[in-house]
Write a protein that holds these residues in place. Structure first.
Motif, short mmCIF file in Angstrom:
data_model
loop_
_atom_site.label_atom_id
_atom_site.label_comp_id
_atom_site.label_asym_id
_atom_site.label_seq_id
_atom_site.Cartn_x
_atom_site.Cartn_y
_atom_site.Cartn_z
N LEU A 85 3.89 -8.86 -2.98
CA LEU A 85 3.57 -7.58 -3.62
C LEU A 85 3.94 -6.39 -2.75
CD1 LEU A 85 0.14 -8.34 -5.33
CD2 LEU A 85 2.40 -8.21 -6.37
N ASP A 86 3.77 -6.52 -1.45
CA ASP A 86 4.11 -5.41 -0.56
C ASP A 86 5.61 -5.11 -0.61
OD1 ASP A 86 1.50 -5.09 0.23
OD2 ASP A 86 1.69 -6.45 1.94
N SER A 115 6.52 -3.69 -4.05
CA SER A 115 6.09 -2.30 -4.15
C SER A 115 7.01 -1.38 -3.37
CB SER A 115 4.65 -2.17 -3.63
OG SER A 115 4.24 -0.82 -3.62
N ILE A 151 3.57 -7.85 -11.89
CA ILE A 151 2.50 -7.79 -10.89
C ILE A 151 1.25 -8.48 -11.40
CG2 ILE A 151 0.93 -6.20 -9.69
CD1 ILE A 151 3.25 -4.21 -9.56
N ARG A 152 0.90 -8.26 -12.68
CA ARG A 152 -0.31 -8.86 -13.24
C ARG A 152 -0.19 -10.39 -13.28
NH1 ARG A 152 -3.44 -5.01 -12.22
NH2 ARG A 152 -3.87 -3.41 -13.77
N ALA A 177 -0.81 -11.41 -9.60
CA ALA A 177 -2.19 -11.14 -9.14
C ALA A 177 -2.85 -10.22 -10.16
CB ALA A 177 -2.19 -10.50 -7.76
N ARG A 223 -5.57 -8.53 -10.35
CA ARG A 223 -6.25 -7.31 -9.93
C ARG A 223 -5.82 -6.94 -8.52
NH1 ARG A 223 -10.63 -4.86 -12.34
NH2 ARG A 223 -10.62 -2.67 -11.70
N THR A 224 -5.00 -5.89 -8.39
CA THR A 224 -4.56 -5.41 -7.09
C THR A 224 -4.58 -3.89 -7.09
OG1 THR A 224 -2.23 -5.32 -7.75
CG2 THR A 224 -3.03 -7.40 -6.77
N ASP A 252 -3.35 -1.37 -10.08
CA ASP A 252 -4.25 -0.34 -10.62
C ASP A 252 -3.60 1.03 -10.58
OD1 ASP A 252 -6.15 -2.23 -11.10
OD2 ASP A 252 -7.36 -1.80 -9.34
N ALA A 261 -10.97 -8.21 -1.79
CA ALA A 261 -9.60 -7.82 -1.49
C ALA A 261 -9.38 -6.32 -1.63
CB ALA A 261 -8.63 -8.57 -2.42
N ARG A 262 -10.33 -5.63 -2.24
CA ARG A 262 -10.21 -4.19 -2.43
C ARG A 262 -10.66 -3.44 -1.19
NH1 ARG A 262 -14.11 -3.66 -7.50
NH2 ARG A 262 -15.38 -4.86 -6.04
#
Length: 331
Positions: free
Chosen positions: A3-4, A7, A48-49, A52, A54-55, A59, A242-243
């Motif tokens: 994801l990094d 992104s 992305i969904r 994962a 919920r990231t 969001d 994770a948040r």
């Protein structure tokens, strides 16, 4: 999917979409870029969904998509639909999230109240510390029952609702401290235990349960809901998972806004029962039965309807962003 890395590759394109979505004035070319950027970002969000659900990245992108969508479609939901979704999905799902914490708060309150009542009742001289024999007798034989009939129906209902709503609001507002909710619940439980012990000392324990049963079932459960909501906020920054703590507080804070509306309604219902049913000269089974039905309706709303909403994917934290974006991607 990393994801990094994903992104980092698409960050500039997402930032451009966010800039276009926030712009006050747009040219024809800007609108074209907004639409094409929205379509690309919606595809990115879907990927992305899948990786994962919920990231933080998802969001933020979801919020950007929501802003962009409003620029070229307008507000997609009419007020009637929004209100219906709130009461059928969002509110019950929010209440469902705190169901087990609510039960533990109820158990703790009952245990503390029982321990206090038994200790006062079995300790020689303990009851006398709360007043003279005459004062205790008046409380048990007159004041306790008169509380429900000394005021006008409308004024008493409003008074009860205002007082209980204040208690619930403070639990929600100061729950983040981690100390206010346990203190309030303990204080409330001790008060119940003391009242029960005084009534028992005068042979009126039966009256104690009869008079609080019609309205007290829903009133107390509403307080337990408020306590659970406050504790949920506290726990969100203690263990955010994770948040980040800020993200956890923001997300669970949105859910609390929803729960606060539900508490206002349940406390209004319990206030109506207390103001109109408890004082009536009706058979006790009828009055207690009305209170039980009111509680049963709220429990069904929280556990059954809330469970359905939760299993349908509603988390009760204002997720129109995710639902709107996902709907467009699917379309």
């Amino acid at each position: 999917m990393d994801l990094d890395a994903y992104s980092e590759v698409h960050r500039e394109r997402w930032q451009e979409l966010d800039r276009l979505a926030r712009a006050r004035h747009q040219s024809g070319a800007d609108v074209d870029r907004l639409v094409s950027g929205y379509q690309e970002a919606a595809t990115d969000l879907a990927r992305i969904r899948r990786a994962a659900p919920r990231t933080a990245v998802g969001d933020r992108l979801s919020l950007t998509l929501f802003r962009a969508r409003l620029r070229f479609t307008g507000t997609p939901v009419d007020p009637v639909t929004a209100i219906t979704a709130f009461f059928v999905l969002q509110l019950p799902a929010s209440l469902y999230r705190i169901r087990w914490v609510t039960i533990w708060v109820a158990v703790a309150t009952a245990a503390i109240a029982a321990i206090v009542a038994v200790w006062i009742s079995t300790t020689p001289g303990a009851t006398a510390t709360f007043g003279t024999p005459e004062a205790l007798r008046q409380y048990a034989t007159q004041d306790f029952q008169a509380y429900y009939s000394d005021h006008g129906l409308g004024a008493f209902t409003a008074q009860v609702w205002t007082n209980n709503a204040y208690i619930a609001a403070t639990m929600v507002a100061f729950g983040i401290t981690g100390l206010f909710v346990p203190f309030s619940i303990g204080q409330n439980a001790i008060s119940l235990g003391v009242s029960a012990a005084i009534m028992h000392s005068e042979g009126r324990l039966g009256d104690f349960f009869l008079y609080i049963a019609p309205h007290g079932q829903l009133e107390l459960y509403s307080v337990f809901l408020a306590a659970a909501a406050g504790l949920m906020i506290f726990w969100s920054w203690v263990a955010p998972g994770a948040r980040t703590r800020a993200q956890a507080l923001a997300e669970d804070g949105r859910a609390l806004i929803t729960i606060a509306v539900g508490l206002a309604l349940t406390l209004l219902l319990s206030g109506i029962v207390e103001g109109t049913v408890t004082r009536q000269d009706w058979p006790w089974p009828v009055k207690i039965g009305i209170g039980t039905l009111a509680l049963a309706a709220v429990l069904w709303y929280q556990w059954v309807l809330g469970g359905r909403a939760h299993r349908a994917g509603e988390r009760g934290d204002l997720e129109e962003f995710e639902r709107g974006s996902t709907a467009l991607v699917a379309g």
